[in-house]
Design a protein around this motif. Structure first.
Motif, short mmCIF file in Angstrom:
data_model
loop_
_atom_site.label_atom_id
_atom_site.label_comp_id
_atom_site.label_asym_id
_atom_site.label_seq_id
_atom_site.Cartn_x
_atom_site.Cartn_y
_atom_site.Cartn_z
N SER A 140 0.85 -1.20 0.00
CA SER A 140 0.00 0.00 0.00
C SER A 140 0.88 1.24 0.00
CB SER A 140 -0.91 0.00 1.22
OG SER A 140 -1.89 -1.03 1.11
N SER A 141 0.39 2.30 -0.63
CA SER A 141 1.29 3.44 -0.80
C SER A 141 0.54 4.72 -1.13
CB SER A 141 2.28 3.14 -1.95
OG SER A 141 3.14 4.23 -2.19
N ILE A 142 1.17 5.85 -0.78
CA ILE A 142 0.81 7.14 -1.38
C ILE A 142 1.84 7.42 -2.46
CG2 ILE A 142 0.77 9.64 -1.03
CD1 ILE A 142 -0.56 9.23 1.60
N VAL A 143 1.37 7.70 -3.67
CA VAL A 143 2.25 8.00 -4.79
C VAL A 143 2.15 9.49 -5.07
CG1 VAL A 143 2.82 7.51 -7.19
CG2 VAL A 143 1.88 5.69 -5.74
N GLN A 144 3.22 10.23 -4.78
CA GLN A 144 3.25 11.67 -4.96
C GLN A 144 4.21 11.98 -6.09
OE1 GLN A 144 2.35 14.72 -4.26
NE2 GLN A 144 4.18 15.92 -4.56
N GLN A 197 -4.97 -4.05 -0.76
CA GLN A 197 -3.99 -3.01 -1.10
C GLN A 197 -4.71 -1.68 -1.30
OE1 GLN A 197 -1.78 -3.82 -4.70
NE2 GLN A 197 -0.27 -2.20 -4.33
N PHE A 198 -4.08 -0.61 -0.80
CA PHE A 198 -4.65 0.74 -0.92
C PHE A 198 -3.58 1.66 -1.50
CE2 PHE A 198 -5.88 4.95 0.25
CZ PHE A 198 -7.27 4.96 0.36
N VAL A 199 -3.90 2.30 -2.63
CA VAL A 199 -2.95 3.21 -3.29
C VAL A 199 -3.65 4.55 -3.52
CG1 VAL A 199 -1.52 3.61 -5.33
CG2 VAL A 199 -1.81 1.28 -4.46
N LEU A 200 -3.01 5.61 -3.07
CA LEU A 200 -3.54 6.96 -3.25
C LEU A 200 -2.53 7.77 -4.05
CD1 LEU A 200 -5.41 9.11 -0.66
CD2 LEU A 200 -3.45 10.11 -1.83
N LEU A 201 -2.98 8.37 -5.17
CA LEU A 201 -2.09 9.11 -6.05
C LEU A 201 -2.46 10.59 -6.08
CD1 LEU A 201 -3.13 6.29 -7.83
CD2 LEU A 201 -0.99 6.88 -8.94
N SER A 202 -1.45 11.44 -6.10
CA SER A 202 -1.68 12.88 -6.24
C SER A 202 -0.42 13.55 -6.77
CB SER A 202 -2.06 13.51 -4.90
OG SER A 202 -2.15 14.92 -5.02
N ALA A 203 -0.65 14.60 -7.57
CA ALA A 203 0.49 15.39 -8.07
C ALA A 203 0.80 16.55 -7.13
CB ALA A 203 0.17 15.91 -9.46
N VAL A 204 -0.13 16.87 -6.23
CA VAL A 204 0.02 18.08 -5.41
C VAL A 204 -0.28 17.74 -3.95
CG1 VAL A 204 -0.27 19.90 -7.13
CG2 VAL A 204 -2.28 18.74 -6.26
#
Length: 1016
Positions: free
Chosen positions: A256-260, A395-402
């Protein structure tokens, strides 16, 4: 020192020359450049050559030293080509630039330059030709044939195809590279010797990023499981840095991840790989992608169709908050991707708590919504709920550009069970920042906003316009005091180079810009460039389509005739879809838009012309502005984008502190600095924080919470409180009529309702044997708000959660379950329950018209304080009959813009939500034969209100095919059946495909393209 001390200036001069060409400035008007930027050709050639040698020699230390110089090298060659002052070297500039970009792993920019060099290289069987072919195969998906073997050249070509297409012959490829290099060194000309080293280095880098080696090793999935995908035409040929990062961070193994990561670096392909790995490993059968906008959900759905084809079932939930998701689940479906908005997922989880356990992989796109007003509270509670209830296998994935504080959010979200995937070296395509001036110049800055890079002189040429009948005074264009005039002028000047977006801070400014463009046409100002840079056959269809909604005299229609299209939240949905498709496919080159462009929709533009840095009274958030900037210069389409501030006052008054110009300049330049982006906050936390109602007046968060706690059980108290506060404020400050008091208080009321509804869900879903206050404490302390709060704020959060919990204790679990399902606060839910009883909804038989009438009255009772409220019932009836804004406007005494606002915000969103509340709160005893069950009628009416169509078939087209009212109604007529459900609509369209596609011939291409993909 490879580059001399003046190299930085020389590069700026080279970029300035390139920008002059973009603006068609004649060479006679170029400013004097005291240095010769052509002298950079020598050191850049050395850097590129030596960097290639270091890759071949595996010399990592020197590679690091040369990395920054490689950026300068790539930008120099790119600018040298764009400058058009040495055309005989264009092929060399393009190929060297593509190589420099490729070796620094900016594969998107390499793709752009490589695509342009194909026809410029004459030498067949040269390293240059082979290098170009490999670039276009790897980056552009261009077909590369096997060659009949004559010599080492053909062997490299064929072994390369063996490896990247079939995963074999890697060693043969490498050994032949050394042979070929030696052959060229012995017999080649200087250009070939220069490029053969680059060729070898490029193939080494490509092999290091090959999916044949990286995907099996990073996912733990055997090669043979990946093989069917990697041998396919649509497979990824090379992992870009963003995809390599998610592989290295373990996301393909289920981490699991935060994708920045910045916009435009390969996010869509990354999502595809995460899902593909989850399916191949059998960790997942069902994945769900959550995105904040219906338009973004549509885009993701199409991307997933293209990526997975028929291998996976792909379903997009409707936006309507009702139980229409059960038919997506079947034992026959092995692998499935679901796509929906956060609100829809929240609704599903409120109605079916077990749905959570059915999802194996959650992907949240544009995941920075935690502080987005009332939506932010819903979003935070949704993520909190998932966080607390999923297992370690999910699985937990959170994506953001900002998401500048992504580390803090990752710590809250995962604690030690997930990771943060971010890399500062992965950057989006560079942007040049320009400021217009009343001196008629545009001044460009890059990293340091205190030092100008270069300027384009006398670019804004003011002309006298032709007078209209009975006009006496002279009119000029552009009016340099008008930011919209300067934007329109730039759009005309630049549209031949690529897509241009004129950005407006407010919806109401759309009319001003479009009417100005039409007025310029009436005065014979030359707008030819706008139309010349379109696909005119497609533009004619788009114009006709817009006219069918708005009429021939509307400014949208007239501007479309001239080559300019609109994009905003209030626009008819079908028109929005058509405009987005036209921009993506370069059928048009100019769009006038509002903030909808910032919200993740992938529209590839080269120029963003910013007319205002304010949204109404408030300065636009740096985070939102940078998301908007991310729409420009998408990777693989352009190598650079430009953001131009068209309000001349911002630049001209930058040193005038007395009149506030210096402060405005500082506010403006901060918007461009990623280091100064506001951290993502929490709407729930804002509930207990101080808030501004004017630039110098603040309301204490602690006092506000005390008032809330004292009066929480009083319906409408906060609205009355807001009005009293505003009245007192205006009495003390009579000139300050523009304030945010009511807006801020009602926002907090919305947040409280969201918390209240979530606590209803928790309390109704389980029997709480512990003390209720402790339960409220547990919930509040698990929120992002609590994780971010100060000690005092934490106490206030617990206090308000406890008070809300105390209030709901008086209701039975059954009643709380209904309130939870209704997705609203207790006050509104109980009001609706009273209304159901008063109107005898379970006793009287209502027609649809009668039901709509009483619901409209209820809506006015709840939300009645707005303009044109007396029209809401009649407009709603016309809306669901399928009438266009023009037709409604002809029958009502309100303008088309007001009609659209009523239909899109009041009817399609708020009234649709209210009908959903009624459906969830109405109680029908199915064993009592005397009771009337209106739920089916209500459910159908809710969808009609949502989509603005009159029957089930048209609803099914809107939900499952494309959301356009007029076309949905026309297709329903062709099918001659008004009652086709969403589960059968596609098959029915296939059965009538010849007639359907014949109908679509007269419509913009979007509709035929969309249906063709779905029918595959």
């Amino acid at each position: 020192m490879i580059f001399g001390k003046n190299a930085g200036l020389m590069l700026k001069y080279q970029k300035a020359k390139a920008k002059m060409v973009e603006y068609d400035v004649s060479k006679q008007e170029y400013p004097h450049f005291p240095l010769n930027s052509n002298e950079l050709s020598y050191p850049t050639t050395y850097v590129l050559s030596r960097y290639s040698e270091c890759i071949i020699e595996n010399n990592h230390d020197e590679l690091k030293e040369l990395e920054l110089l490689l950026i300068t090298t790539a930008e120099y060659y790119d600018s040298a080509f764009k400058s058009k002052d040495r055309p005989e070297y264009d092929w060399d500039f393009l190929l060297s630039g593509a190589s420099a970009y490729f070796l620094r792993k900016d594969f998107g920019s390499a793709k752009v330059l490589a695509a342009r060099v194909v026809d410029l290289i004459d030498e067949e069987r040269s390293p240059q030709k082979l290098l170009t072919n490999l670039y276009n195969y790897l980056l552009g998906g261009v077909y590369l044939p096997y060659l009949r073997v004559i010599d080492t050249y053909e062997r490299i070509n064929n072994f390369f195809l063996d490896y990247f297409g079939k995963g074999k012959s890697l060693e043969a490829l490498k050994s032949n590279l050394w042979v070929y290099r030696n052959e060229i060194y012995e017999n080649g000309d200087p250009d070939s010797i220069f490029y053969v080293d680059i060729l070898v280095a490029v193939i080494i880098v490509a092999c290091e990023n090959s999916p044949w080696s990286l995907l099996p090793s990073s996912s733990g999935i055997p090669d043979e499981e990946w093989e069917p995908y990697l041998q396919g035409k649509m497979s990824i040929k090379m992992l870009w840095p963003a995809q390599r990062l998610i592989a290295e961070k373990g996301l393909l193994r289920g981490e699991s991840s935060i994708v920045q990561l910045p916009t435009g670096v390969g996010k869509t392909r990354s999502i595809e790989l995460i899902i593909r790995a989850a399916f191949l490993s059998e960790r997942a059968n069902i994945a769900i992608i959550v995105a904040p906008l219906r338009a973004l959900c549509n885009e993701i759905t199409m991307d997933m169709y293209k990526a997975f084809g028929n291998d996976v079932t792909i379903n997009q939930f409707s936006d309507v908050l009702q139980n229409d998701f059960w038919n997506f689940f079947s034992e026959d479906i092995k692998r499935q991707i679901l796509i929906c908005t956060p609100e829809k997922l929240s609704y599903v989880l409120h109605h079916d708590p077990f749905f959570l356990s059915a999802i194996d992989l959650f992907v949240f796109d544009e995941g920075h919504m935690f502080d987005d007003g009332g939506r932010g509270a819903t979003y935070e509670l949704l993520v909190t709920h998932i966080r607390q209830n999923i297992t370690s296998e999910q699985q937990f994935v959170l994506l953001s550009a900002v998401l500048p504080n992504s580390g803090d959010i990752a710590q809250w979200l995962f604690e030690d069970r997930g990771c943060l995937a971010t890399d500062d070296s992965i950057v989006s395509t560079p942007k040049s920042i320009g400021f217009s001036s009343t001196q008629r110049d545009i001044h460009f800055f890059s990293d340091d906003k205190s030092n100008e890079d270069y300027y384009i002189p006398r670019i804004l040429r003011v002309e006298q316009l032709k007078k209209l009948p009975r006009e006496r005074s002279n009119k000029y264009f552009p009016d340099l005091s008008s930011s919209t005039d300067v934007a329109i002028y730039n759009a005309i000047k630049l549209c031949h180079n690529g897509g241009v977006a004129i950005y407006l801070g407010q919806q109401r400014s759309m009319k001003t810009v479009f009417e100005r463009i039409i007025n310029l046409d009436k005065r014979n100002y030359d707008l030819k460039a706008l139309k010349d840079n379109t696909n005119q056959a497609e533009l004619s269809k788009i114009k006709g389509f817009i006219e069918s909604y708005y009429g021939s005299e509307h400014y949208y229609t007239k501007a479309a005739e001239l080559g300019v299209l609109p994009h905003s939240s209030n626009l008819q949905n079908g028109v929005k879809l058509v405009v987005e498709h036209a921009l993506k496919n370069k059928y048009v080159s100019c769009v006038v838009c509002t903030s909808t462009l910032a919200q993740g929709v992938n529209i590839p533009i080269k120029y963003l012309l910013v007319t205002s840095i304010r949204n109404g009274l408030q300065l636009v958030k740096a985070r939102d502005f940078q998301n908007l900037m991310g729409r420009t210069a998408r990777a693989g389409i352009y190598t650079e984008g430009s953001i131009i501030i068209t309000d001349c006052k911002i630049y001209d008054n930058r040193t005038n502190w007395k009149n506030g110009g210096g402060y405005l300049w500082n506010d403006c330049v901060k918007l461009f600095d990623t280091k100064l982006t506001e951290p993502c906050g929490s709407s729930i936390l804002s509930l207990v924080q101080d808030f501004n109602i004017d630039y110098d007046v603040t309301v204490s968060g602690e006092k506000f919470i005390d008032i809330v706690i004292d009066h929480l059980d009083e319906r409408d108290f906060l609205l009355d409180y807001a009005k009293k506060l505003e009245k007192a404020y205006l009495k003390a400050n009579p000139k300050r009529t523009q304030n945010l008091i009511v807006q801020e208080i009602l926002l907090r009321q919305d947040i409280i309702s969201n918390i209240e509804n979530y606590l209803c869900l928790v309390r109704s879903a389980e029997t709480l044997v512990n003390d209720s206050k402790k339960s409220a404490v547990d919930i509040s302390t698990n929120t992002l708000a609590y994780a971010m709060a100060t000690k005092k704020e934490k106490e206030l959060l617990i206090k308000v959660f406890q008070k809300i919990e105390e209030n709901i204790q008086q209701y039975s679990v059954e009643k709380l379950s209904r309130y939870s399902n209704a997705m609203s606060g207790i006050g509104l839910s109980s009001l609706i329950e009273e209304w159901i009883v008063q109107n005898e909804l379970t006793e009287k038989i209502y027609t649809e018209t009668e039901l709509l009438s009483v619901i409209a009255e209820l809506y006015l009772q709840i939300c009645g304080d707005f303009r044109y409220q007396e029209h809401i019932q009649s407009v709603c009836k016309k809306w669901i009959d399928g009438q266009t804004p023009m037709e409604i406007n002809n029958k009502e005494t309100i303008g088309i813009a007001e009609v659209e606002s009523l239909c899109n915000k009041r009817i399609s969103y708020e009234m649709n939500f209210l009908i959903g509340n009624i459906c969830d709160l109405i109680e029908v005893d199915e064993e009592n034969e005397e009771q009337v069950d209106q739920r089916n009628l209500l459910t159908l009416l809710q969808k009609k209100v949502k989509y603005g169509v009159p029957n089930m078939t048209a609803i099914s087209v809107c939900e499952s095919i494309f959301n356009d009212r007029l076309l949905a109604i026309e297709l329903a007529q062709i099918l001659s059946d008004a009652n086709i459900g969403t589960d059968k609509i596609l098959n029915m369209l296939k059965a009538h495909s010849e007639e359907i596609f014949s109908c679509l011939d007269s419509y913009p291409k979007y509709f035929k393209d969309r249906l063709s993909v779905l029918m595959k």
